[in-house]
Design a protein around this motif. Structure first.
Motif, mmCIF file in Angstrom:
data_model
loop_
_atom_site.group_PDB
_atom_site.id
_atom_site.type_symbol
_atom_site.label_atom_id
_atom_site.label_comp_id
_atom_site.label_asym_id
_atom_site.label_seq_id
_atom_site.Cartn_x
_atom_site.Cartn_y
_atom_site.Cartn_z
ATOM 1 N N LEU A 208 0.823 -1.214 0.000
ATOM 2 C CA LEU A 208 0.000 0.000 0.000
ATOM 3 C C LEU A 208 0.853 1.259 0.000
ATOM 4 C CD1 LEU A 208 -2.784 -0.999 2.541
ATOM 5 C CD2 LEU A 208 -3.079 -0.538 0.129
ATOM 6 N N THR A 209 1.926 1.210 0.765
ATOM 7 C CA THR A 209 2.733 2.417 0.885
ATOM 8 C C THR A 209 3.752 2.570 -0.237
ATOM 9 O OG1 THR A 209 4.272 1.227 2.319
ATOM 10 C CG2 THR A 209 2.524 2.495 3.388
ATOM 11 N N MET A 210 3.767 1.641 -1.147
ATOM 12 C CA MET A 210 4.777 1.720 -2.214
ATOM 13 C C MET A 210 4.597 2.967 -3.066
ATOM 14 S SD MET A 210 5.855 -1.299 -4.835
ATOM 15 C CE MET A 210 4.613 -0.945 -6.042
ATOM 16 N N LEU A 211 3.346 3.187 -3.457
ATOM 17 C CA LEU A 211 3.066 4.338 -4.326
ATOM 18 C C LEU A 211 3.427 5.648 -3.627
ATOM 19 C CD1 LEU A 211 -0.309 3.410 -5.990
ATOM 20 C CD2 LEU A 211 1.855 3.836 -7.130
ATOM 21 N N THR A 212 2.927 5.792 -2.415
ATOM 22 C CA THR A 212 3.170 7.046 -1.685
ATOM 23 C C THR A 212 4.659 7.256 -1.452
ATOM 24 O OG1 THR A 212 2.699 5.809 0.311
ATOM 25 C CG2 THR A 212 0.947 7.191 -0.560
ATOM 26 N N SER A 213 5.375 6.186 -1.127
ATOM 27 C CA SER A 213 6.826 6.337 -0.897
ATOM 28 C C SER A 213 7.535 6.731 -2.183
ATOM 29 C CB SER A 213 7.401 5.028 -0.345
ATOM 30 O OG SER A 213 7.259 4.008 -1.276
ATOM 31 N N HIS A 214 7.001 6.212 -3.276
ATOM 32 C CA HIS A 214 7.597 6.571 -4.579
ATOM 33 C C HIS A 214 7.457 8.067 -4.849
ATOM 34 C CE1 HIS A 214 9.319 5.147 -8.252
ATOM 35 N NE2 HIS A 214 8.422 5.769 -8.995
ATOM 36 N N THR A 215 6.222 8.601 -4.649
ATOM 37 C CA THR A 215 6.016 10.046 -4.864
ATOM 38 C C THR A 215 6.881 10.851 -3.901
ATOM 39 O OG1 THR A 215 4.076 9.805 -3.487
ATOM 40 C CG2 THR A 215 3.710 10.054 -5.840
ATOM 41 N N VAL A 216 6.985 10.436 -2.673
ATOM 42 C CA VAL A 216 7.826 11.154 -1.698
ATOM 43 C C VAL A 216 9.256 11.202 -2.181
ATOM 44 C CG1 VAL A 216 8.873 10.882 0.587
ATOM 45 C CG2 VAL A 216 6.413 10.799 0.338
ATOM 46 N N GLN A 225 15.736 18.645 -11.300
ATOM 47 C CA GLN A 225 15.365 17.332 -11.837
ATOM 48 C C GLN A 225 13.859 17.161 -11.835
ATOM 49 O OE1 GLN A 225 17.320 14.353 -9.535
ATOM 50 N NE2 GLN A 225 19.165 14.376 -10.767
ATOM 51 N N LEU A 226 13.243 17.680 -10.744
ATOM 52 C CA LEU A 226 11.784 17.524 -10.603
ATOM 53 C C LEU A 226 11.064 18.267 -11.713
ATOM 54 C CD1 LEU A 226 9.499 16.462 -8.804
ATOM 55 C CD2 LEU A 226 9.621 18.602 -7.553
ATOM 56 N N SER A 227 11.529 19.532 -12.002
ATOM 57 C CA SER A 227 10.881 20.295 -13.067
ATOM 58 C C SER A 227 11.070 19.620 -14.407
ATOM 59 C CB SER A 227 11.440 21.723 -13.084
ATOM 60 O OG SER A 227 12.847 21.687 -13.251
ATOM 61 N N ALA A 228 12.273 19.067 -14.659
ATOM 62 C CA ALA A 228 12.513 18.354 -15.921
ATOM 63 C C ALA A 228 11.564 17.170 -16.056
ATOM 64 C CB ALA A 228 13.967 17.876 -15.979
ATOM 65 N N LEU A 229 11.407 16.440 -14.930
ATOM 66 C CA LEU A 229 10.516 15.264 -14.938
ATOM 67 C C LEU A 229 9.089 15.677 -15.268
ATOM 68 C CD1 LEU A 229 11.599 13.126 -11.870
ATOM 69 C CD2 LEU A 229 11.274 12.270 -14.166
ATOM 70 N N LEU A 230 8.636 16.791 -14.618
ATOM 71 C CA LEU A 230 7.251 17.232 -14.811
ATOM 72 C C LEU A 230 7.030 17.684 -16.247
ATOM 73 C CD1 LEU A 230 6.672 19.048 -11.421
ATOM 74 C CD2 LEU A 230 5.504 17.002 -12.206
ATOM 75 N N GLN A 231 8.001 18.381 -16.835
ATOM 76 C CA GLN A 231 7.870 18.820 -18.224
ATOM 77 C C GLN A 231 7.754 17.625 -19.162
ATOM 78 O OE1 GLN A 231 11.155 21.380 -19.086
ATOM 79 N NE2 GLN A 231 10.065 23.235 -18.467
ATOM 80 N N GLN A 232 8.611 16.623 -18.884
ATOM 81 C CA GLN A 232 8.584 15.400 -19.705
ATOM 82 C C GLN A 232 7.213 14.742 -19.635
ATOM 83 O OE1 GLN A 232 11.316 14.453 -21.440
ATOM 84 N NE2 GLN A 232 10.350 12.632 -22.278
ATOM 85 N N TYR A 233 6.681 14.760 -18.403
ATOM 86 C CA TYR A 233 5.364 14.139 -18.173
ATOM 87 C C TYR A 233 4.288 14.869 -18.961
ATOM 88 C CZ TYR A 233 1.374 12.303 -15.597
ATOM 89 O OH TYR A 233 0.202 11.708 -15.245
ATOM 90 N N ILE A 234 4.354 16.238 -18.964
ATOM 91 C CA ILE A 234 3.342 17.022 -19.687
ATOM 92 C C ILE A 234 3.433 16.713 -21.172
ATOM 93 C CG2 ILE A 234 2.661 19.369 -20.352
ATOM 94 C CD1 ILE A 234 3.704 20.193 -17.498
ATOM 95 N N LYS A 235 4.654 16.651 -21.675
ATOM 96 C CA LYS A 235 4.845 16.333 -23.102
ATOM 97 C C LYS A 235 4.209 15.003 -23.459
ATOM 98 C CE LYS A 235 9.198 18.533 -24.319
ATOM 99 N NZ LYS A 235 10.611 18.287 -24.589
#
Lengths: 251, 108
Positions: A208-216, A225-235
């Motif tokens: 159950l906690t796998m997903l939440t730990s991943h986002t954390v 890195q986070l902004s790069a990841l988010l941009q990639q995701y939007i694309k």
């Protein structure tokens, strides 16, 4: 029979002799049983008349009371009480059929099981059926036919029990009642292969906690890195929507 | 019960006896009694090499007794509609027949 008189002794009429020889024959109807010739006896014995047995008319006798309900002896009631206690106290009850066990085999088996806290109990089948008929464990009734032994324990220690049974060839596991649930042999095997409660809980929690730990972990990274990841995701998202729209227009 | 009065079953010509049944069925009584009688000490002592195995299933299958003889012959008894006495007498007659055959063959 005829009374024979010597003719020579009666020369003149009216003169009776001194002694008269009379032959008396036997009578047919006597007050005692007349001795019969053995052959006649045998014949009469063989050809005796045997009348056919007719049943009593239907309403003559009241119906016979069903067996088993009226034959409760005091001893059986005592054993029944004992059985009730056993079912209440012990969580695991296994039913085993033993075809032939020497006293030595039984002793070694009992010793091995006692090490793990499993006790061996014997109860007569009749009492068992009586008890099971009244209680909630009625579906166990067909198990108790022939020579059966009960293995009872407070903790379900299945692996040890199964290993001990595998060693002794003449014991056959028929079924078990663990925590008021009836299990067959396959069910018992599956149950023994289950991991313990703590392990299962740990696995569940981790899943159950796998997903939440991943986002954390993602959020805790460098902001660049986070902004790069988010941009990639939007694309990716936009490309997916355009491809979906294209397929829709094509169809 | 159906205990044989004469000498117990002689297992000399038997290689393996396998009894399969589902204990939650109602037609299993005769098979279980047969297993109890065949698996007893006296009978097993006639042939220590003979294995008596019991398989317990839960698939509502019919109770079956599978006997393999030393010369490869197999006797299959479906115990659903048979009594234990019938099964035992059939088995015993086969065993004694095999035994006398082997004894006669050996003497010749």
């Amino acid at each position: 029979m005829a009374a024979t008189l010597c003719a020579k002794l009666l020369p003149k009429q009216g003169w009776l002799p001194l002694s008269v020889s009379v032959r008396h024959g036997s009578k047919a109807v006597t007050r005692h049983r007349r001795p019969q010739h053995i052959l006649k006896k045998k014949l009469l014995a063989v050809t005796e008349y045997i009348p056919p047995t007719r049943d009593a008319p239907p309403g003559a006798y009241p119906h016979q009371i069903k067996r088993g309900q009226e034959e409760c002896t005091g001893l059986m009631l005592l054993i029944k009480e004992d059985l009730k206690k056993v079912f209440q106290d012990y969580k695991m009850i296994a039913v085993v059929q033993n075809n032939n066990s020497n006293t030595d085999d039984m002793l070694t088996l009992r010793h091995r099981l006692h090490k793990h806290g499993i006790s061996v109990k014997f109860f007569p089948n009749q009492v068992m059926h009586l008890f099971l008929g009244d209680s909630i464990y009625g579906s166990m009734a067909p198990l108790f036919i022939g020579p059966t032994v009960l293995f009872v324990s407070k903790t379900p220690k299945l692996r040890e029990m199964l290993s001990t049974l595998r060693v002794s060839p003449q014991m056959t596991l028929l079924g078990a009642c663990i925590d008021n649930t009836l299990l067959s042999v396959q069910g018992v095997l599956h149950y023994s292969k289950l991991p313990s409660m703590t392990v299962v809980q740990g696995e569940l929690v981790s899943g159950l906690t796998m997903l939440t730990s991943h986002t954390v972990s993602v959020l805790q990274r460098h902001p660049g890195q986070l902004s790069a990841l988010l941009q990639q995701y939007i694309k990716q998202q936009s490309s997916e929507t355009t491809s979906e729209a294209k397929t829709e227009s094509a169809t | 019960m159906a205990a044989p009065r004469k000498a117990a079953v002689i297992l000399k010509a038997v290689k393996k006896i396998s009894v399969q049944f589902c204990p939650f069925e109602s037609n299993v009584r005769s098979t279980r009694e047969f297993l109890a009688m065949v698996g007893s000490e006296k009978v097993r002592a006639t042939n220590m090499n003979c294995e008596v195995t019991s398989i317990v299933t839960h698939d509502k299958s019919e109770p079956v007794v599978d006997i393999t003889y030393v010369d490869g012959e197999r006797l299959l008894m479906k115990g659903a509609k048979l009594t234990s006495a019938e099964m035992l007498s059939a088995f015993q007659s086969r065993c004694t027949a095999k035994d006398t055959q082997t004894i006669g063959g050996g003497k010749k």
